[in-house]
Design a protein around this motif. Sequence first.
Motif, PDB file in Angstrom:
ATOM      1  N   GLN A   1       0.815  -1.005  -0.070  1.00  0.00           N
ATOM      2  CA  GLN A   1       0.117   0.016   0.084  1.00  0.00           C
ATOM      3  C   GLN A   1       0.806   1.311   0.078  1.00  0.00           C
ATOM      4  O   GLN A   1       0.254   2.526   0.120  1.00  0.00           O
ATOM      5  CB  GLN A   1      -0.851   0.116   1.251  1.00  0.00           C
ATOM      6  CG  GLN A   1      -1.923  -1.106   0.985  1.00  0.00           C
ATOM      7  CD  GLN A   1      -2.987  -1.122   2.357  1.00  0.00           C
ATOM      8  OE1 GLN A   1      -2.532  -0.858   3.409  1.00  0.00           O
ATOM      9  NE2 GLN A   1      -3.976  -1.835   2.260  1.00  0.00           N
TER      10      GLN A   1
ATOM     11  N   LYS B   1      -2.060   0.491  -7.084  1.00  0.00           N
ATOM     12  CA  LYS B   1      -1.512   1.307  -8.044  1.00  0.00           C
ATOM     13  C   LYS B   1      -0.618   0.809  -8.649  1.00  0.00           C
ATOM     14  O   LYS B   1       0.676   0.661  -8.267  1.00  0.00           O
ATOM     15  CB  LYS B   1      -1.164   2.618  -7.217  1.00  0.00           C
ATOM     16  CG  LYS B   1      -2.371   3.374  -6.524  1.00  0.00           C
ATOM     17  CD  LYS B   1      -2.098   4.702  -5.995  1.00  0.00           C
ATOM     18  CE  LYS B   1      -3.169   5.426  -5.250  1.00  0.00           C
ATOM     19  NZ  LYS B   1      -2.701   6.806  -4.543  1.00  0.00           N
TER      20      LYS B   1
ATOM     21  N   ILE C   1      -0.635 -10.076  -4.467  1.00  0.00           N
ATOM     22  CA  ILE C   1      -1.784 -10.152  -5.456  1.00  0.00           C
ATOM     23  C   ILE C   1      -2.020 -11.668  -5.569  1.00  0.00           C
ATOM     24  O   ILE C   1      -3.366 -12.121  -5.561  1.00  0.00           O
ATOM     25  CB  ILE C   1      -1.543  -9.245  -6.554  1.00  0.00           C
ATOM     26  CG1 ILE C   1      -1.530  -7.945  -6.463  1.00  0.00           C
ATOM     27  CG2 ILE C   1      -2.707  -9.692  -7.640  1.00  0.00           C
ATOM     28  CD1 ILE C   1      -1.252  -7.261  -7.625  1.00  0.00           C
TER      29      ILE C   1
ATOM     30  N   ASP D   1      -6.462  -6.937  -3.146  1.00  0.00           N
ATOM     31  CA  ASP D   1      -7.254  -7.180  -4.467  1.00  0.00           C
ATOM     32  C   ASP D   1      -6.430  -6.271  -5.445  1.00  0.00           C
ATOM     33  O   ASP D   1      -5.794  -5.067  -5.205  1.00  0.00           O
ATOM     34  CB  ASP D   1      -8.577  -6.754  -4.321  1.00  0.00           C
ATOM     35  CG  ASP D   1      -9.368  -7.111  -5.418  1.00  0.00           C
ATOM     36  OD1 ASP D   1      -9.944  -8.029  -5.555  1.00  0.00           O
ATOM     37  OD2 ASP D   1      -9.073  -6.298  -6.515  1.00  0.00           O
ATOM     38  N   ILE D   2      -6.246  -6.929  -6.527  1.00  0.00           N
ATOM     39  CA  ILE D   2      -5.266  -6.052  -7.603  1.00  0.00           C
ATOM     40  C   ILE D   2      -5.912  -4.784  -7.892  1.00  0.00           C
ATOM     41  O   ILE D   2      -5.464  -3.867  -8.337  1.00  0.00           O
ATOM     42  CB  ILE D   2      -5.312  -6.943  -8.719  1.00  0.00           C
ATOM     43  CG1 ILE D   2      -4.302  -6.346  -9.820  1.00  0.00           C
ATOM     44  CG2 ILE D   2      -6.728  -7.261  -9.678  1.00  0.00           C
ATOM     45  CD1 ILE D   2      -4.033  -7.230 -10.974  1.00  0.00           C
ATOM     46  N   SER D   3      -7.175  -4.530  -7.727  1.00  0.00           N
ATOM     47  CA  SER D   3      -7.964  -3.371  -8.197  1.00  0.00           C
ATOM     48  C   SER D   3      -7.671  -2.452  -7.039  1.00  0.00           C
ATOM     49  O   SER D   3      -7.668  -1.156  -7.380  1.00  0.00           O
ATOM     50  CB  SER D   3      -9.594  -3.618  -7.889  1.00  0.00           C
ATOM     51  OG  SER D   3      -9.982  -3.999  -6.800  1.00  0.00           O
ATOM     52  N   SER D   4      -7.037  -2.665  -6.055  1.00  0.00           N
ATOM     53  CA  SER D   4      -6.661  -1.725  -4.880  1.00  0.00           C
ATOM     54  C   SER D   4      -5.254  -1.247  -4.958  1.00  0.00           C
ATOM     55  O   SER D   4      -4.856  -0.560  -4.226  1.00  0.00           O
ATOM     56  CB  SER D   4      -6.933  -2.245  -3.439  1.00  0.00           C
ATOM     57  OG  SER D   4      -5.987  -3.306  -3.232  1.00  0.00           O
TER      58      SER D   4
END
Length: 319
Positions: free
Chosen positions: A265, A318, A307, A313-316
């Motif tokens: 993150q 960047k 991932i 989750d890959i969508s979270s």
Amino acid sequence: MKNVKMYEAGDKMITLIKDNYSVLQALGSFGINLGFGDKTVSETCQMNGVDTYTFLAVVNAQLNDITTYEDDEQINVPTLLHYLKASHTYYLDFQLPFIRRELQESISENDALGMLIMKLYEEYAQEIRRHMKYEEKTLFPYVESLLDGRPMNDYNVETFSKHHEQTDKKLRELKLMIIKYLPADAHRNNQLTATLYDIYNNEEWLRQHAEVEDHIFTPAIKRLERTTNREDVSKNISQMVFKSGQDANEALSDRERDVIIGVVQGLQNKEIADRLCISVNTVITHRRNIARKLQIHSPAGLTIYAIVNGLVDISSVKL
């Protein structure tokens, strides 16, 4: 001073007790009665139907902080299971109520701060009771089913969410609150001092209990699963008992997984430390252990790992 003697089957049981009175509680949990005279450890264990090797493994692990039983196939699971069940009974039925009574006698009913400390103790007691009862209702029956050769095919356990370090944190907080903020007259001071002494002993007992579960019991369960062709649930049992990860020998701890999530993150070490309520040095140690276990040294590599293994989750992320 930490004991450094490795006790053996031929040692006198009375010598072991004289050297380490803390072993007395372990005797009861193993089902070993007093009155063994000058019998050896082996003779005493045989007389009480206890596997000598497993008894010595637990005792030496607790006295010397030994954690080298990960691949030890001589550990007897039924003996260990009996020990853990009896340890839970001792802690829940005796130790928790005993300390509660000591605190109640040490704190004035008119002391608002003291009542808050009692509330903190009740929260701690409730949490650890829930933790142990979960094991008794879910984990122990599962192990018994493996021992009986009738593995629970429909067994499905969610990731275990209560960890030793969380309950330990509450106990440390309780201890510090008493030391820092409870003024007392001479009589109550003596009571509080005696209570604190018991809490410190209690903290050490819990630490040793956790070591046995983490470093002796959990690996023994994994071996038992393998012998009953149940490798498909190895990950589930690892998640349930305080450790989780991808490799059976170098499993990532839940805290290491939390650190990976923080790195993915984009958090700095200080930010990760603040989020997890640990020190920066501890974060650095976790990252070093993660790199050693996974052989991944870059944030990008950790992102891919996180991932693929479902930590994020890959969508979270960047990209």
